[in-house]
Motif scaffolding. Structure first.
Motif, PDB file in Angstrom:
ATOM      1  N   GLY A   1      46.330  46.336  33.003  1.00 14.44           N
ATOM      2  CA  GLY A   1      45.652  45.043  32.888  1.00 14.44           C
ATOM      3  C   GLY A   1      45.760  44.231  34.160  1.00 14.44           C
ATOM      4  O   GLY A   1      44.783  43.628  34.614  1.00 14.44           O
ATOM      5  N   ASN A   2      46.945  44.219  34.758  1.00 16.03           N
ATOM      6  CA  ASN A   2      47.168  43.441  35.974  1.00 16.03           C
ATOM      7  C   ASN A   2      46.348  43.985  37.141  1.00 16.03           C
ATOM      8  O   ASN A   2      45.769  43.219  37.915  1.00 16.03           O
ATOM      9  N   VAL A   3      46.284  45.313  37.262  1.00  7.93           N
ATOM     10  CA  VAL A   3      45.495  45.914  38.337  1.00  7.93           C
ATOM     11  C   VAL A   3      44.005  45.631  38.124  1.00  7.93           C
ATOM     12  O   VAL A   3      43.284  45.316  39.081  1.00  7.93           O
ATOM     13  N   LEU A   4      43.537  45.701  36.889  1.00  6.70           N
ATOM     14  CA  LEU A   4      42.127  45.394  36.628  1.00  6.70           C
ATOM     15  C   LEU A   4      41.826  43.922  36.914  1.00  6.70           C
ATOM     16  O   LEU A   4      40.732  43.597  37.398  1.00  6.70           O
ATOM     17  N   GLY A   5      42.777  43.037  36.645  1.00 11.28           N
ATOM     18  CA  GLY A   5      42.604  41.633  37.015  1.00 11.28           C
ATOM     19  C   GLY A   5      42.477  41.483  38.524  1.00 11.28           C
ATOM     20  O   GLY A   5      41.664  40.702  39.023  1.00 11.28           O
ATOM     21  N   SER A   6      43.259  42.252  39.257  1.00 11.94           N
ATOM     22  CA  SER A   6      43.166  42.235  40.722  1.00 11.94           C
ATOM     23  C   SER A   6      41.842  42.826  41.200  1.00 11.94           C
ATOM     24  O   SER A   6      41.269  42.359  42.189  1.00 11.94           O
ATOM     25  N   LEU A   7      41.365  43.847  40.499  1.00 13.87           N
ATOM     26  CA  LEU A   7      40.074  44.431  40.838  1.00 13.87           C
ATOM     27  C   LEU A   7      38.961  43.394  40.647  1.00 13.87           C
ATOM     28  O   LEU A   7      38.026  43.307  41.441  1.00 13.87           O
ATOM     29  N   PHE A   8      39.081  42.580  39.610  1.00 11.44           N
ATOM     30  CA  PHE A   8      38.142  41.475  39.387  1.00 11.44           C
ATOM     31  C   PHE A   8      38.156  40.534  40.598  1.00 11.44           C
ATOM     32  O   PHE A   8      37.111  40.156  41.123  1.00 11.44           O
ATOM     33  N   ASN A   9      39.362  40.171  41.056  1.00 13.30           N
ATOM     34  CA  ASN A   9      39.482  39.315  42.239  1.00 13.30           C
ATOM     35  C   ASN A   9      38.853  39.982  43.455  1.00 13.30           C
ATOM     36  O   ASN A   9      38.170  39.325  44.246  1.00 13.30           O
ATOM     37  N   TYR A  10      39.113  41.266  43.626  1.00 20.84           N
ATOM     38  CA  TYR A  10      38.555  42.025  44.747  1.00 20.84           C
ATOM     39  C   TYR A  10      37.032  41.927  44.714  1.00 20.84           C
ATOM     40  O   TYR A  10      36.389  41.667  45.727  1.00 20.84           O
ATOM     41  N   TYR A  11      36.466  42.119  43.531  1.00 21.72           N
ATOM     42  CA  TYR A  11      35.010  42.038  43.377  1.00 21.72           C
ATOM     43  C   TYR A  11      34.507  40.639  43.748  1.00 21.72           C
ATOM     44  O   TYR A  11      33.496  40.507  44.448  1.00 21.72           O
ATOM     45  N   VAL A  12      35.191  39.602  43.281  1.00 23.51           N
ATOM     46  CA  VAL A  12      34.793  38.240  43.641  1.00 23.51           C
ATOM     47  C   VAL A  12      34.798  38.097  45.160  1.00 23.51           C
ATOM     48  O   VAL A  12      33.889  37.504  45.744  1.00 23.51           O
ATOM     49  N   GLY A  13      35.812  38.667  45.800  1.00 18.22           N
ATOM     50  CA  GLY A  13      35.882  38.615  47.255  1.00 18.22           C
ATOM     51  C   GLY A  13      34.708  39.297  47.929  1.00 18.22           C
ATOM     52  O   GLY A  13      34.236  38.847  48.974  1.00 18.22           O
ATOM     53  N   THR A  14      34.204  40.382  47.327  1.00 24.55           N
ATOM     54  CA  THR A  14      33.086  41.105  47.942  1.00 24.55           C
ATOM     55  C   THR A  14      31.787  40.313  47.887  1.00 24.55           C
ATOM     56  O   THR A  14      30.833  40.673  48.578  1.00 24.55           O
ATOM     57  N   LEU A  15      31.746  39.274  47.087  1.00 20.91           N
ATOM     58  CA  LEU A  15      30.534  38.456  47.047  1.00 20.91           C
ATOM     59  C   LEU A  15      30.268  37.847  48.422  1.00 20.91           C
ATOM     60  O   LEU A  15      29.133  37.526  48.745  1.00 20.91           O
ATOM     61  N   GLY A  16      31.341  37.698  49.212  1.00 18.00           N
ATOM     62  CA  GLY A  16      31.211  37.433  50.612  1.00 18.00           C
ATOM     63  C   GLY A  16      30.852  36.040  51.073  1.00 18.00           C
ATOM     64  O   GLY A  16      30.571  35.847  52.240  1.00 18.00           O
ATOM     65  N   ARG A  17      30.869  35.085  50.208  1.00 20.23           N
ATOM     66  CA  ARG A  17      30.568  33.725  50.635  1.00 20.23           C
ATOM     67  C   ARG A  17      31.788  32.869  50.399  1.00 20.23           C
ATOM     68  O   ARG A  17      32.197  32.653  49.263  1.00 20.23           O
TER      69      ARG A  17
END
Length: 150
Positions: A55-71
């Protein structure tokens, strides 16, 4: 918040997964409270370790994805991460690359790092691997301390 913790403890391993996901993302939540409650209720330490880490790693993956939005303005607006804190997280990532993921377990700093990893397009597989190691070790230490004290 206390009611949410009670509900998640009542859900057992699924509650641990949800709590860990929330704690791993930029949402303010402490999965350790749920883990300790479940350990106190007699839940399987190994099961909690697995579900908490996933669960914690998937939460971090969510953050990673937000970061890829790039703005940057989106990141600071929606994650409530200040521009100064985002710059600090980017500094760690510039310096250490995917290895910065080992510190993703640290409250607040971890969210900054995982968003910055995505924003800077650091290799996702390498990032998730180091994030997983750090988060697993953190939960393993918590479980071990609980079992030693019990």
């Amino acid at each position: 918040m206390e009611q949410l913790v009670d509900i998640l403890v009542a859900w057992g391993p699924a509650g641990m997964f949800v709590a860990a996901f929330l704690a791993g993302s930029f949402f303010p939540f402490s999965s350790e409270v749920v883990m300790l409650g479940l350990l106190g209720a007699g839940a399987s330490p190994m099961g909690l370790l697995v579900w908490g880490t996933v669960g914690n790693v998937l939460g971090s993956l969510f953050n990673y994805y937000v970061g890829t939005l790039g703005r940057e303005e989106w990141i600071t607006r929606y994650t409530k991460v200040s521009p100064a804190k985002l710059e600090r997280g980017k500094g760690y990532v510039r310096r250490y690359g995917a290895w910065a993921g080992l510190l993703a377990w640290v409250p607040l700093l971890g969210s900054l790092i995982t968003v910055a990893l995505g924003f800077m397009r650091v290799n996702a597989a390498a990032s998730m691997a180091t994030i997983a190691v750090g988060k697993y070790v953190r939960y393993q230490v918590l479980v071990s301390l609980y079992l030693t004290a019990a």
